[in-house]
Design a protein around this motif. Structure first.
Motif, short mmCIF file in Angstrom:
data_model
loop_
_atom_site.label_atom_id
_atom_site.label_comp_id
_atom_site.label_asym_id
_atom_site.label_seq_id
_atom_site.Cartn_x
_atom_site.Cartn_y
_atom_site.Cartn_z
N ALA A 99 -15.41 8.06 -59.53
CA ALA A 99 -15.59 8.16 -60.91
C ALA A 99 -15.24 9.69 -61.28
CB ALA A 99 -16.68 7.39 -61.79
N PHE A 100 -15.82 10.51 -60.63
CA PHE A 100 -15.86 12.09 -61.15
C PHE A 100 -14.49 12.48 -60.59
CE2 PHE A 100 -16.38 16.39 -59.62
CZ PHE A 100 -16.76 17.01 -60.79
N GLU A 101 -13.87 12.06 -59.48
CA GLU A 101 -12.82 12.57 -58.93
C GLU A 101 -11.47 12.17 -59.70
OE1 GLU A 101 -10.54 14.84 -56.47
OE2 GLU A 101 -12.71 14.61 -56.24
N TYR A 102 -11.72 10.88 -60.03
CA TYR A 102 -10.62 10.17 -60.89
C TYR A 102 -10.70 9.90 -62.25
CZ TYR A 102 -8.64 9.83 -56.06
OH TYR A 102 -8.21 10.11 -54.72
N SER A 103 -11.54 10.73 -62.96
CA SER A 103 -12.02 10.28 -64.31
C SER A 103 -10.79 10.56 -65.22
CB SER A 103 -13.17 11.25 -64.52
OG SER A 103 -12.78 12.70 -64.69
N ASP A 104 -9.99 11.57 -64.90
CA ASP A 104 -8.98 11.89 -65.81
C ASP A 104 -7.89 10.52 -66.01
OD1 ASP A 104 -8.40 12.30 -63.27
OD2 ASP A 104 -6.82 13.95 -63.71
#
Length: 101
Positions: free
Chosen positions: A56-61
């Motif tokens: 979620a942090f890595e691909y949040s955008d």
């Protein structure tokens, strides 16, 4: 521990003790294996949660882009179609533009 006869020699007694210690060693080894497996299974939910948080942090955008695109699509669908009157509001707006100055 199996009982030995009183006439058993010291060597026989020591052999019986050694055999009992081997049995205990095998049992203890299986207990350690079982405990290790239970520990690994217990850690799986934590590992999955951490992997999900990292994803979620890595691909949040990208996730936010998909969510906002879906929300915009739904908002556009709601403004174009009014389900309570079953009438397409864009055609009503076009009619009003034609007849109003």
């Amino acid at each position: 521990m199996p009982k030995t006869s009183p006439s058993a020699t010291v060597d026989d007694k020591l052999d019986a003790i050694i055999e009992e210690l081997r049995k205990i060693n095998k049992r203890e080894r299986w207990r350690m294996v079982g405990g290790s497996l239970r520990s690994i299974i217990g850690l799986l939910p934590i590992i999955i949660m951490l992997a999900g948080a990292w994803y979620a942090f890595e691909y949040s955008d990208q996730i936010l882009e998909k969510i906002s695109a879906a929300a915009a699509k739904q908002a556009a669908a709601i403004t174009q179609y009014n389900p309570t009157t079953m009438v397409d509001t864009s055609s009503i707006q076009d009619l009003l533009k034609q007849y109003l100055p």
